[in-house]
Design a protein around this motif. Structure first.
Motif, PDB file in Angstrom:
ATOM      1  N   LYS A   8      41.669  42.450  43.763  1.00  0.00           N
ATOM      2  CA  LYS A   8      40.214  42.314  43.752  1.00  0.00           C
ATOM      3  C   LYS A   8      39.632  43.208  44.834  1.00  0.00           C
ATOM      4  CE  LYS A   8      40.077  37.728  41.812  1.00  0.00           C
ATOM      5  NZ  LYS A   8      39.654  36.346  41.966  1.00  0.00           N
ATOM      6  N   ILE A  68      33.107  41.067  41.097  1.00  0.00           N
ATOM      7  CA  ILE A  68      34.394  41.414  41.702  1.00  0.00           C
ATOM      8  C   ILE A  68      35.540  40.913  40.833  1.00  0.00           C
ATOM      9  CG2 ILE A  68      35.897  40.936  43.688  1.00  0.00           C
ATOM     10  CD1 ILE A  68      33.260  41.058  45.411  1.00  0.00           C
ATOM     11  N   ASN A  69      35.420  39.685  40.312  1.00  0.00           N
ATOM     12  CA  ASN A  69      36.451  39.137  39.420  1.00  0.00           C
ATOM     13  C   ASN A  69      36.543  39.939  38.129  1.00  0.00           C
ATOM     14  OD1 ASN A  69      37.253  37.070  41.157  1.00  0.00           O
ATOM     15  ND2 ASN A  69      35.768  35.638  40.323  1.00  0.00           N
ATOM     16  N   ALA A  72      38.232  43.329  38.658  1.00  0.00           N
ATOM     17  CA  ALA A  72      39.700  43.254  38.749  1.00  0.00           C
ATOM     18  C   ALA A  72      40.320  43.263  37.351  1.00  0.00           C
ATOM     19  CB  ALA A  72      40.115  42.005  39.519  1.00  0.00           C
TER      20      ALA A  72
END
Length: 149
Positions: A8, A68-69, A72
């Motif tokens: 991440k 951000i998740n 990733a």
């Protein structure tokens, strides 16, 4: 899985992305001799005109944790689909004036075509999938939420 690929990463930068930051990112890659091609995309705030008003800036906001998740997952999908050495992505938050850079996407691969295809796909998916919004601020101090195109 490679930690480099599925980690991440917080891609957000307060304000505009400085040209010096971009050039330093490019310079750092000269030591990576397994790379044969890079592709870059720079998103810049443009001076759109809407009637008698002109865009002076865009104020960017995001649902950071979700972005951000999602990033990733998106990075892992792009790495799985394309033979890349690295992906770098930076997006502005806050106010970015017309003419300034607000998005920097940088992909590297052994071959140019792979880097270019991955970069294009990543830019399109960022615009469609990441929870990032821009509010256009006009020269008369009015504003309008921008649609991603």
């Amino acid at each position: 899985m490679n930690d480099k690929k599925n980690r991440k990463i917080d891609p957000f930068i307060d304000g505009a992305i400085p040209p010096e930051f971009i050039s330093e990112s490019i310079r750092k890659h000269s030591a990576k001799t397994n790379i044969g091609g890079h592709s870059l995309f720079l998103g810049q705030v443009r001076e759109d005109k809407k009637g008698d008003t002109e865009v002076e800036a865009i104020h960017f906001t995001a649902y950071k944790e979700m972005a951000i998740n999602k990033l990733a997952i998106l990075r892992e999908e792009i790495f799985s689909k394309h033979e890349l050495v690295c992906i770098h992505l930076y997006h502005s938050l806050g106010k970015v004036k017309k003419g300034e850079i607000c998005l920097f996407v940088f992909t590297s691969s052994k071959h140019r075509k792979t880097a270019m295809e991955a970069c294009e796909e990543l830019v399109e998916r960022i615009k469609k999938e990441l929870p990032i919004w821009g509010k256009e601020i006009y020269n008369n101090q009015s504003y309008h939420w921008k649609e991603n195109k």
